[in-house]
Write a protein that holds these residues in place. Structure first.
Motif, PDB file in Angstrom:
ATOM      1  N   ASP A 180       2.285  -3.837   4.451  1.00 44.68           N
ATOM      2  CA  ASP A 180       1.800  -4.969   3.651  1.00 44.68           C
ATOM      3  C   ASP A 180       0.486  -4.623   2.948  1.00 44.68           C
ATOM      4  N   LEU A 181      -0.421  -3.960   3.658  1.00 42.00           N
ATOM      5  CA  LEU A 181      -1.702  -3.582   3.055  1.00 42.00           C
ATOM      6  C   LEU A 181      -1.510  -2.543   1.961  1.00 42.00           C
ATOM      7  N   ILE A 182      -0.638  -1.573   2.200  1.00 40.33           N
ATOM      8  CA  ILE A 182      -0.401  -0.521   1.204  1.00 40.33           C
ATOM      9  C   ILE A 182       0.215  -1.104  -0.060  1.00 40.33           C
ATOM     10  N   LEU A 183       1.255  -1.919   0.110  1.00 39.58           N
ATOM     11  CA  LEU A 183       1.945  -2.481  -1.059  1.00 39.58           C
ATOM     12  C   LEU A 183       1.032  -3.418  -1.839  1.00 39.58           C
ATOM     13  N   ASN A 184       0.185  -4.136  -1.137  1.00 34.40           N
ATOM     14  CA  ASN A 184      -0.758  -5.011  -1.821  1.00 34.40           C
ATOM     15  C   ASN A 184      -1.730  -4.206  -2.678  1.00 34.40           C
ATOM     16  N   GLU A 185      -2.176  -3.077  -2.142  1.00 33.51           N
ATOM     17  CA  GLU A 185      -3.092  -2.240  -2.908  1.00 33.51           C
ATOM     18  C   GLU A 185      -2.387  -1.566  -4.081  1.00 33.51           C
ATOM     19  N   LEU A 186      -1.098  -1.250  -3.904  1.00 36.61           N
ATOM     20  CA  LEU A 186      -0.336  -0.630  -4.996  1.00 36.61           C
ATOM     21  C   LEU A 186      -0.134  -1.580  -6.177  1.00 36.61           C
ATOM     22  N   LYS A 187      -0.254  -2.873  -5.940  1.00 37.89           N
ATOM     23  CA  LYS A 187      -0.171  -3.824  -7.051  1.00 37.89           C
ATOM     24  C   LYS A 187      -1.279  -3.585  -8.067  1.00 37.89           C
ATOM     25  N   GLU A 188      -2.409  -3.097  -7.579  1.00 36.10           N
ATOM     26  CA  GLU A 188      -3.548  -2.849  -8.460  1.00 36.10           C
ATOM     27  C   GLU A 188      -3.484  -1.461  -9.103  1.00 36.10           C
ATOM     28  N   THR A 189      -2.954  -0.480  -8.366  1.00 37.90           N
ATOM     29  CA  THR A 189      -2.886   0.907  -8.861  1.00 37.90           C
ATOM     30  C   THR A 189      -1.512   1.465  -8.542  1.00 37.90           C
ATOM     31  N   GLU A 190      -0.514   1.057  -9.316  1.00 37.94           N
ATOM     32  CA  GLU A 190       0.882   1.310  -8.965  1.00 37.94           C
ATOM     33  C   GLU A 190       1.282   2.775  -9.020  1.00 37.94           C
ATOM     34  N   ASN A 191       0.520   3.616  -9.693  1.00 36.26           N
ATOM     35  CA  ASN A 191       0.863   5.027  -9.793  1.00 36.26           C
ATOM     36  C   ASN A 191      -0.099   5.932  -9.029  1.00 36.26           C
ATOM     37  N   ASP A 192      -0.854   5.357  -8.121  1.00 34.84           N
ATOM     38  CA  ASP A 192      -1.773   6.140  -7.306  1.00 34.84           C
ATOM     39  C   ASP A 192      -0.963   7.007  -6.337  1.00 34.84           C
ATOM     40  N   ILE A 193      -1.038   8.330  -6.481  1.00 30.72           N
ATOM     41  CA  ILE A 193      -0.144   9.194  -5.699  1.00 30.72           C
ATOM     42  C   ILE A 193      -0.451   9.145  -4.204  1.00 30.72           C
ATOM     43  N   TYR A 194      -1.704   8.913  -3.825  1.00 31.96           N
ATOM     44  CA  TYR A 194      -2.021   8.833  -2.402  1.00 31.96           C
ATOM     45  C   TYR A 194      -1.397   7.585  -1.780  1.00 31.96           C
ATOM     46  N   LEU A 195      -1.492   6.449  -2.462  1.00 28.88           N
ATOM     47  CA  LEU A 195      -0.888   5.223  -1.946  1.00 28.88           C
ATOM     48  C   LEU A 195       0.636   5.313  -1.956  1.00 28.88           C
ATOM     49  N   LEU A 196       1.198   5.944  -2.983  1.00 27.45           N
ATOM     50  CA  LEU A 196       2.649   6.134  -3.028  1.00 27.45           C
ATOM     51  C   LEU A 196       3.108   7.020  -1.871  1.00 27.45           C
ATOM     52  N   TYR A 197       2.339   8.071  -1.600  1.00 25.19           N
ATOM     53  CA  TYR A 197       2.619   8.944  -0.453  1.00 25.19           C
ATOM     54  C   TYR A 197       2.565   8.146   0.849  1.00 25.19           C
ATOM     55  N   GLN A 198       1.542   7.312   1.020  1.00 26.47           N
ATOM     56  CA  GLN A 198       1.417   6.543   2.252  1.00 26.47           C
ATOM     57  C   GLN A 198       2.529   5.509   2.392  1.00 26.47           C
ATOM     58  N   ALA A 199       2.924   4.884   1.285  1.00 22.07           N
ATOM     59  CA  ALA A 199       4.027   3.920   1.342  1.00 22.07           C
ATOM     60  C   ALA A 199       5.324   4.617   1.741  1.00 22.07           C
TER      61      ALA A 199
END
Length: 358
Positions: A180-199
């Motif tokens: 939930d925290l990761i996906l919420n943050e991806l709403k702001e930076t949808e192409n951030d490779i670190y967040l995509l990796y973590q998701a």
């Protein structure tokens, strides 16, 4: 010498209901640090009492779904030149005091990366993976990101001689909170490779391979630089996930496109060995030309030193080679590699050898 270290290093932690593991963590660090600062986000067990036993300064902090905010609250209350950041489900397993002494008493400022040994379950076995995480910071450096937070600094990163063991994801379920925290943050930076990796990694670890595919695909398509430490792990997990969802043609493309970058890593050759095994089994007529790649991959893994998951460059690769040669009716080589694997006390290899002697 340890007294000199104590003067300018504090331990800063955040906790919530960690009574089962906190004492282990604090015991491992108490002789290294001058002060222990605990930011508690709502414990209802004896976590705070245990912290007080170790002389910690404990602050209550209302949880706001942001790990960086909680960590930074503690860092701002530390008056030390340096801060070590640990979690309660971690403990220091090895440290070179001489090296740390020199670092903390020099005038150099940098971000210290400590070795994290993560315990996890795979194929019904407890395995270990290794990564280097930025956890030693000079005063005035803070975190950013609501989850899987990173130290926000342009200071150089440097690996230091502190090894920490982490078992927080073993037999615990933190999936919903984390995703939930990761996906919420991806709403702001949808192409951030670190967040995509973590998701992708979070879904993969929860065996939700179809959901992981979406984020692995986005992670891969947005890669513009291989300069980050997590990229190798992300690409290896991507290949594992492609095996799980049977997207083997896509896997071939990923292997071909990333081979030069990944060719120094045991884990890459190991997963390629698994991948080519699946490929040949899936359609032997079409993919039989990849059959000889299987043992080549495992043999290459045995020649390298850089491994993320323990055993991919030693006992796991040797065991899979033994299986490969066994199925190829090359019993001499099968026994050779089962012997190599068993020299690491790997039980499946020991069982194989016993079966040959009975």
């Amino acid at each position: 010498m340890e007294d000199s270290i104590l003067k300018n290093l504090n331990l800063v932690m955040i906790t919530k209901n960690e009574e089962s593991k906190l004492r282990r963590c604090l015991n491992s660090a108490k002789n290294l640090v001058n002060e222990i600062i605990i930011v508690d986000t709502g414990s209802t067990d004896s976590t705070k009492d245990i912290a007080l036993e170790f002389g910690a300064t404990v602050y209550d902090y209302p949880w706001d779904n942001n790990f960086s905010n909680a960590r930074n609250f503690g860092l701002k209350r530390s008056n030390s030149d340096w801060n070590l950041i640990l979690d309660a489900d971690e403990f220091i397993s090895n440290i070179d005091f001489d090296s740390i002494y020199k670092i903390l008493n020099s005038n150099n400022k940098f971000i210290g990366q400590i070795k994290i040994v993560n315990l996890f379950e795979q194929e019904n076995e407890i395995r270990k993976s290794t990564s280097f995480i930025s956890r030693l910071a000079p005063k005035g450096v803070y975190f950013t990101g609501s989850i899987h937070e990173q130290l926000d600094s342009t200071l150089p990163r440097k690996k230091i001689d502190i090894e920490v063991e982490h078992d927080g994801y073993l037999y615990t379920d933190k999936f919903k909170r984390n995703i939930d925290l990761i996906l919420n943050e991806l709403k702001e930076t949808e192409n951030d490779i670190y967040l995509l990796y973590q998701a992708a990694k979070t879904y993969y670890s929860n065996k939700m391979y179809k959901e992981a595919s979406f984020y692995f695909d986005k992670f891969y398509s947005n890669l513009s630089s291989y300069d980050y430490d997590f990229v190798k792990d992300g690409l290896i997990l991507y290949l594992y996930n492609l095996i799980k969802v049977n997207e083997l043609e896509k896997g071939l493309m990923v292997i071909e496109n990333t081979f030069d970058f990944m060719s120094d890593c045991c884990d890459f050759y190991f997963v390629c060995g698994l991948f080519f095994t699946e490929l040949v089994a899936y359609d032997s007529n079409k993919y039989i030309s990849y059959f000889n790649n299987i043992d080549i991959c495992y043999l290459n893994a045995l020649q390298l030193d850089y491994e993320i998951v323990e055993g991919t460059g030693s006992y796991l690769a040797a065991f899979n080679l033994g299986i490969f040669y066994e199925l190829s009716n090359n019993l001499e080589n099968a026994i050779k590699y089962f012997n190599l694997s068993s020299s690491y006390k790997y039980k499946p290899a020991l069982d194989k050898l016993i079966s040959y002697t009975n």
